[in-house]
Scaffold this motif. Structure first.
Motif, PDB file in Angstrom:
ATOM      1  N   LEU B 119      23.958  10.915  91.621  1.00 36.90           N
ATOM      2  CA  LEU B 119      24.294   9.741  90.812  1.00 36.90           C
ATOM      3  C   LEU B 119      25.773   9.738  90.407  1.00 36.90           C
ATOM      4  N   THR B 120      26.412  10.931  90.434  1.00 36.31           N
ATOM      5  CA  THR B 120      27.838  10.973  90.114  1.00 36.31           C
ATOM      6  C   THR B 120      28.681  10.668  91.348  1.00 36.31           C
ATOM      7  N   SER B 121      28.055  10.688  92.538  1.00 33.63           N
ATOM      8  CA  SER B 121      28.832  10.521  93.770  1.00 33.63           C
ATOM      9  C   SER B 121      29.132   9.049  94.005  1.00 33.63           C
ATOM     10  N   VAL B 122      30.105   8.802  94.865  1.00 42.21           N
ATOM     11  CA  VAL B 122      30.428   7.420  95.205  1.00 42.21           C
ATOM     12  C   VAL B 122      29.212   6.766  95.864  1.00 42.21           C
ATOM     13  N   HIS B 123      28.525   7.523  96.696  1.00 38.61           N
ATOM     14  CA  HIS B 123      27.308   7.000  97.327  1.00 38.61           C
ATOM     15  C   HIS B 123      26.318   6.561  96.255  1.00 38.61           C
ATOM     16  N   GLY B 124      26.080   7.435  95.287  1.00 38.30           N
ATOM     17  CA  GLY B 124      25.071   7.178  94.255  1.00 38.30           C
ATOM     18  C   GLY B 124      25.446   5.991  93.392  1.00 38.30           C
ATOM     19  N   LYS B 125      26.728   5.942  93.010  1.00 38.47           N
ATOM     20  CA  LYS B 125      27.164   4.850  92.126  1.00 38.47           C
ATOM     21  C   LYS B 125      27.015   3.497  92.815  1.00 38.47           C
ATOM     22  N   ARG B 126      27.395   3.482  94.109  1.00 36.94           N
ATOM     23  CA  ARG B 126      27.316   2.207  94.824  1.00 36.94           C
ATOM     24  C   ARG B 126      25.862   1.790  95.056  1.00 36.94           C
ATOM     25  N   LEU B 127      25.029   2.767  95.292  1.00 38.96           N
ATOM     26  CA  LEU B 127      23.618   2.444  95.489  1.00 38.96           C
ATOM     27  C   LEU B 127      23.068   1.799  94.209  1.00 38.96           C
ATOM     28  N   ASP B 201      31.886  30.689 112.766  1.00 39.55           N
ATOM     29  CA  ASP B 201      31.985  31.138 111.382  1.00 39.55           C
ATOM     30  C   ASP B 201      31.432  30.029 110.492  1.00 39.55           C
ATOM     31  N   VAL B 202      30.150  30.142 110.118  1.00 38.62           N
ATOM     32  CA  VAL B 202      29.535  29.041 109.373  1.00 38.62           C
ATOM     33  C   VAL B 202      30.010  28.993 107.929  1.00 38.62           C
ATOM     34  N   SER B 203      30.816  29.983 107.510  1.00 40.85           N
ATOM     35  CA  SER B 203      31.360  29.901 106.165  1.00 40.85           C
ATOM     36  C   SER B 203      32.646  29.078 106.151  1.00 40.85           C
ATOM     37  N   ALA B 204      33.137  28.699 107.321  1.00 48.57           N
ATOM     38  CA  ALA B 204      34.352  27.884 107.375  1.00 48.57           C
ATOM     39  C   ALA B 204      34.060  26.512 106.793  1.00 48.57           C
ATOM     40  N   PRO B 205      35.061  25.934 106.134  1.00 45.11           N
ATOM     41  CA  PRO B 205      34.790  24.680 105.432  1.00 45.11           C
ATOM     42  C   PRO B 205      34.547  23.499 106.365  1.00 45.11           C
ATOM     43  N   THR B 206      33.598  22.669 105.956  1.00 49.21           N
ATOM     44  CA  THR B 206      33.386  21.401 106.623  1.00 49.21           C
ATOM     45  C   THR B 206      33.505  20.330 105.537  1.00 49.21           C
ATOM     46  N   CYS B 207      33.171  19.080 105.821  1.00 49.23           N
ATOM     47  CA  CYS B 207      33.379  17.977 104.871  1.00 49.23           C
ATOM     48  C   CYS B 207      32.898  18.322 103.461  1.00 49.23           C
ATOM     49  N   THR B 208      31.629  18.796 103.398  1.00 44.67           N
ATOM     50  CA  THR B 208      30.989  18.963 102.093  1.00 44.67           C
ATOM     51  C   THR B 208      31.593  20.109 101.286  1.00 44.67           C
ATOM     52  N   THR B 209      32.298  21.047 101.963  1.00 53.05           N
ATOM     53  CA  THR B 209      32.856  22.184 101.243  1.00 53.05           C
ATOM     54  C   THR B 209      33.902  21.705 100.233  1.00 53.05           C
ATOM     55  N   CYS B 210      34.677  20.716 100.619  1.00 53.31           N
ATOM     56  CA  CYS B 210      35.701  20.198  99.718  1.00 53.31           C
ATOM     57  C   CYS B 210      35.206  18.997  98.914  1.00 53.31           C
ATOM     58  N   HIS B 211      34.380  18.155  99.555  1.00 58.48           N
ATOM     59  CA  HIS B 211      33.999  16.903  98.909  1.00 58.48           C
ATOM     60  C   HIS B 211      32.704  17.012  98.128  1.00 58.48           C
ATOM     61  N   GLY B 212      32.047  18.148  98.224  1.00 58.40           N
ATOM     62  CA  GLY B 212      30.728  18.253  97.606  1.00 58.40           C
ATOM     63  C   GLY B 212      29.705  17.636  98.533  1.00 58.40           C
ATOM     64  N   ASN B 213      28.432  17.984  98.322  1.00 57.57           N
ATOM     65  CA  ASN B 213      27.426  17.386  99.180  1.00 57.57           C
ATOM     66  C   ASN B 213      26.705  16.249  98.484  1.00 57.57           C
ATOM     67  N   VAL B 224      43.402  18.625  93.862  1.00 57.56           N
ATOM     68  CA  VAL B 224      43.478  19.138  95.235  1.00 57.56           C
ATOM     69  C   VAL B 224      43.695  20.648  95.249  1.00 57.56           C
ATOM     70  N   ALA B 225      44.668  21.104  94.433  1.00 57.14           N
ATOM     71  CA  ALA B 225      44.978  22.534  94.443  1.00 57.14           C
ATOM     72  C   ALA B 225      43.754  23.334  94.032  1.00 57.14           C
ATOM     73  N   ASN B 226      42.948  22.782  93.131  1.00 66.10           N
ATOM     74  CA  ASN B 226      41.750  23.499  92.709  1.00 66.10           C
ATOM     75  C   ASN B 226      40.761  23.616  93.861  1.00 66.10           C
ATOM     76  N   VAL B 227      40.624  22.515  94.611  1.00 65.83           N
ATOM     77  CA  VAL B 227      39.675  22.526  95.719  1.00 65.83           C
ATOM     78  C   VAL B 227      40.112  23.560  96.763  1.00 65.83           C
ATOM     79  N   CYS B 228      41.357  23.500  97.208  1.00 59.96           N
ATOM     80  CA  CYS B 228      41.831  24.457  98.221  1.00 59.96           C
ATOM     81  C   CYS B 228      41.806  25.867  97.665  1.00 59.96           C
ATOM     82  N   GLY B 229      42.136  25.952  96.346  1.00 61.06           N
ATOM     83  CA  GLY B 229      42.255  27.262  95.708  1.00 61.06           C
ATOM     84  C   GLY B 229      40.938  27.993  95.566  1.00 61.06           C
ATOM     85  N   THR B 230      39.797  27.304  95.728  1.00 63.16           N
ATOM     86  CA  THR B 230      38.540  28.044  95.639  1.00 63.16           C
ATOM     87  C   THR B 230      38.474  29.099  96.727  1.00 63.16           C
ATOM     88  N   CYS B 231      39.076  28.817  97.881  1.00 63.02           N
ATOM     89  CA  CYS B 231      39.125  29.842  98.934  1.00 63.02           C
ATOM     90  C   CYS B 231      40.511  30.483  99.009  1.00 63.02           C
TER      91      CYS B 231
END
Lengths: 361, 414, 153
Positions: B119-127, B201-213, B224-231
């Motif tokens: 519900l916090t996501s853009v998908h959820g809000k638009r729905l 390497d399935v631990s490598a980031p994909t879309c959801t790693t940075c954007h949330g699922n 942005v720096a916080n997102v990249c900085g997690t790894c």
């Protein structure tokens, strides 16, 4: 000095039979004519073979023939052991020079028709020695267990595997299994230091005995000129005249070996890894290049026959013809030169040179 | 009478068994016979569904009575919920997935906050606003063939996430109304992250790693720096303390992605630092300002170290190939390699003195290793001297032999 | 040669002697120059033969508990760790991320790479940060006073 010399000689004569050594030395003569130069290449090959035996024994002091240790022990030898680099480089360079000298010897004998009656067996034993020497080269190449040798051996034994009927068996015999592994290394080591030296010694004894027994061959052209009285039959004593010249050649070879070893040390490369992909430019030693290149040029299929198979078959037939040449070239027995066989020799030599050069390009 | 009773008992038994096993429920029995794909597929696909594996039946989601073999099985009175409208899907799934007590019966580590996240996501809000084109649960997870995230066939398995998102986000026609780019996935495929993932390497980031699922949101400029900085912890810390932090914030620039891009994050090269043609510094810094000079200095230091390492590498390799023992120098040189890596890290302080501190250490080590290599090559030259001596003795011997032969032969003639 | 000796007159005699000296010294010197390397070769070098498969990484009393040491293994660095309970473990010290040399962190009880903050546990597994693969692990044996690290074949 000369008294001591004579007394020593006398001491040995008493035991070996009166004057046998001196007698032998005094009576052995070498014919002198415009092709005399070629007489030196047999002795040169023998000398380089002796160098191989001596340096080979020295290498055995440190070498260990297991896949885990082979590369490391050679590396240890060339980096830690004083003059290890020299001994190894001389062994490698001398091997190549020996094969070169053997080829020169073989072709000179061929073109001067020295294989003709009664020297058929000398020729055959010499050809067998040449095959043994090539076997030395092939088996010794693998022993440092580096990448290039590993893959060259893989390709080389693969070829043996394509021989019909016995190919599979031959491949397993050479490799000691389906693949080139530690078992292959052990096997090649055995061939290189036990089987082939034994064979070589035996053949060499026969070869040298025949040479002494029959004396040096005089080329048919010179022989005819002497018979017709156009030229005098000149000769020089083997000892000391010829032997001293031989020694000059050997010394020059030693100098060349030392120079090659110091200026172009034989590189070790990287350790063989059976799981690595084959490096670019795998190529056998230069004396196998003409065969390697021929097989490369042959199409995959020649009239329903496998191209590689045809190549191997062709080379086997050629080798057989070459060995049997004293029996095929019958007219030379009566002192008449057949153009065909001279032409065949020129073709063979030219073919080997041209294809080797093509492979190097 | 007896036979009738027996038949009846058997029938009751059969019905009981059918109720226990969803495979034999009246839902499956009837739907499997239908022809319209929309109606037959649920019955066919459900076999491999994770819910089926967990012992759930059609009725557990859709309601109704699986024991009733007539159409009345799907009556409101029997609790039949039917197929949810798109807007109702999140609630439909959340009936169970938001019930943490229920979910823990299947998987004690399972989370139950997917709906609130969604519900916090853009998908959820638009729905919520009535946009039914946005993704809801089933658009990513599938409908009747839902698989565990760890199942390599699942559309939400890490290696498959990018293509699942691309399904909508790379479809220009579909995304037309939203006015956002549709090349993110194409860009991502060129990135180091995608490469790592492709290498397994399935631990490598994909879309959801940075954007949330479930709470999929584009990270804001400031985060942005916080997102990249997690790894990339070290880099985030250095950036945080760097002069760029305040400057970027003032100018409203995102941190990391300003130089590294957001989706097309390729392997950085030393050419990015400095003022050359490929430099990222010169996009902002112009000749004359302190940042320009600093960039120039950093690039020079990096290049100097690199050159020293390459030279040492070459000399040591040459010496080794020629059979010299240089392994100690090679081990030492790994420290210079390490300094190069650290210097590249320190570029993110954006202070040239911090970079030079490291490159100077590296330079010293590389120079020392290089000297060892050169010394080894010199030893080779010493060998040549030894050879020279040996050659002289050989020549003397040959000369002696030659004279001896002449002498003997002149005597033999005379 | 014995037969030729009788026919030697004086100028030839001196020439002969000179040639003999040249020949003799040339032969002796060259044979020495061949034998010297061969004899030096036969004498084993002081460096005990080390196959690259095993190496003495440390002495038994060298490492405290909960400490580590980087040592040279072949031509690459390796790390010997003595854990808090006193056992030895050895790993390749080459970080699987960008080949930096890793070190033992006594405060974390983990193996740490300074370059990008990569962490490995004491089984060599990459547990945090960018390293994509575990560290290669070696066998450790204590032989007398020596801690010997061996690469499994």
């Amino acid at each position: 000095m000369s008294r001591l010399y004579r007394r020593t000689l006398a001491w040995f004569d008493e035991r070996f039979g009166a004057g046998s050594v001196e007698e032998f030395l005094r009576h052995k003569t070498i014919p002198v004519h415009r092709h005399s130069l070629w007489y030196y290449f047999g002795g040169m090959t023998l000398f380089l073979f002796i160098i191989q035996v001596l340096t080979g024994i020295l290498l055995l002091l440190y070498y260990r023939p297991t896949p885990n240790d082979a590369f490391e022990s050679v590396q240890y030898m060339v980096t830690q052991v004083r003059f290890g680099w020299l001994i190894r480089s001389i062994h490698s360079w001398s091997a190549n020079l020996m094969i070169f000298a053997a080829f020169v010897h073989m072709f000179s004998v061929y073109f001067l028709k020295a294989y003709r009656k009664p020297r058929e067996l000398t020729w055959i034993s010499g050809m067998l020695l040449l095959f043994v020497v090539l076997g030395f080269g092939f088996s010794g190449y693998l022993l440092p267990w580096n990448t290039l040798a590993f893959f060259a051996t893989k390709v080389g034994t693969e070829m043996a595997g394509s021989v019909p009927i016995i190919g599979k068996w031959l491949l397993i015999f050479l490799r000691g299994g389906e693949e080139v592994t530690g078992a292959t290394l052990t096997r090649f080591f055995g061939f290189h230091v036990a089987v082939l030296p034994g064979l070589a010694t035996m053949l060499l004894a026969i070869h040298l005995f025949l040479v002494q027994q029959l004396g040096m061959s005089v080329p048919p052209g010179v022989e005819r000129a002497i018979a017709e009285g156009r030229k005098p039959a000149r000769s020089t004593p083997f000892f000391p005249n010829f032997l001293l010249r031989d020694i000059i050649g050997w010394y020059a070879a030693l100098g060349a070996l030392g120079a090659l070893a110091a200026v172009f040390p034989w590189e070790l490369g990287t350790k063989a890894d059976a799981f690595a992909s084959a490096p670019a430019g795998i190529r056998p030693e230069w004396y196998f290049l003409f065969m390697f290149q021929t097989l490369k040029y042959l199409p995959a299929k020649v009239l329903f026959v496998d191209g590689e198979l045809l190549g191997i078959f062709g080379f086997s037939v050629a080798a057989l013809v070459w060995v049997a040449v004293p029996f095929l070239d019958r007219r030379i027995g009566f002192g008449r030169v057949t153009r065909f066989f001279t032409g065949l020799g020129v073709f063979a030599l030219g073919y080997m040179i041209v294809l080797s050069l093509l492979a190097l390009r | 009478m007896k036979t009738t009773l027996a038949t009846l008992l058997m029938l009751i038994g059969a019905l009981g068994a059918a109720a226990a096993d969803s495979g034999n429920s009246s839902c499956i029995t009837c739907h499997a016979l239908l022809e319209e794909p929309k109606l037959v597929n649920p019955a066919k696909l459900f076999d491999s569904d994770i819910h089926h594996q967990a012992g759930l039946t059609c009725a557990d989601c859709h309601g109704g009575d699986p024991n009733d073999e007539s159409m009345s099985a799907m009556s409101r009175t029997k609790g039949f919920r039917g197929v949810p409208k798109k807007a109702r899907i999140p609630d439909f799934c959340a009936r169970c997935h938001s019930d943490i007590a229920y979910m823990h019966r299947f998987n004690p580590k399972m989370r139950a906050d997917q709906l609130s996240q969604y519900l916090t996501s853009v998908h959820g809000k638009r729905l919520k606003q009535g946009d039914t084109k946005v993704a809801a649960c089933v658009d990513c997870h599938g409908i009747h063939n839902i698989l565990a995230v760890s199942d390599t066939r699942a559309p939400v398995y890490p290696a498959n996430v990018a293509s699942t998102c691309a399904h909508c986000h790379a479809d220009a026609a579909y995304m037309k109304d939203y006015q956002i780019p549709t090349d993110q996935v194409a860009q991502y495929q060129k990135s180091v992250h995608a490469q790592m993932l492709a290498q397994g390497d399935v631990s490598a980031p994909t879309c959801t790693t940075c954007h949330g699922n479930h709470g999929a949101t584009p990270p804001g400029v400031s985060s942005v720096a916080n997102v990249c900085g997690t790894c990339h912890v070290v880099f985030a810390q250095l950036f945080e303390k760097s002069p760029h932090q305040a400057a970027f914030a003032r100018m409203g620039l995102p941190g990391c992605v300003q130089c590294h891009s957001n989706h097309e994050i390729v392997k950085p090269s030393d050419e990015w630092v400095g003022v050359g043609a490929n430099s990222v510094c010169s996009t902002c810094h112009a000749s004359g300002d302190p940042g320009y000079r600093s960039a120039q200095a950093m690039a020079q230091d990096l290049a100097r170290l690199n050159l020293a390492i390459v030279r040492a590498d070459t000399n040591l390799d040459t010496a080794e190939r020629k059979g010299m023992e240089v392994s100690s120098a090679k081990v030492e040189l790994t420290n210079a390699h390490e300094a190069r890596v650290k210097a590249r890290v320190n570029v993110h302080t954006f202070r040239d003195e911090e970079v030079r501190k490291i490159t100077d250490q590296g330079l010293e080590i590389a120079t020392r290793s290089d000297q060892a290599g050169v010394a080894a090559i010199e030893e080779l030259n010493f060998r040549r001297k030894g050879l020279g001596i040996s050659l002289i003795t050989i020549l003397v011997a040959i000369a002696g032999l030659y004279l001896k032969i002449r002498q003997i032969e002149s005597r033999q003639k005379g | 040669m014995p037969s030729s000796e009788q026919r030697a007159d004086k100028p030839i005699q001196t020439g002969r002697r000179w040639v003999n000296v040249l020949l003799g010294s040339g032969l002796v010197a060259s044979v020495v120059s061949f034998l010297y390397p061969a004899i030096r070769y036969i004498i084993p070098p002081p460096v005990a033969e080390s196959t690259s498969r095993s190496v003495v990484a440390a002495k038994v009393d060298e490492l405290k508990r909960n400490s580590g040491k980087v040592f040279k293994f072949g031509s690459k660095p390796a790390l010997l760790v003595r854990t808090a309970d006193g056992t030895y473990r050895a790993f390749s010290a080459v970080c699987t991320h960008l080949n930096c040399t890793v070190q033992y962190r006594e405060d974390l009880h983990q193996i740490w790479c300074a370059c990008h903050n990569g962490l490995y546990d004491l089984e060599g597994r990459n547990v945090s940060g960018p390293p994509p693969r575990p560290l290669q692990m070696f066998e450790v044996h204590v032989q007398g006073e020596d801690v010997v690290v061996t690469r499994s074949a």
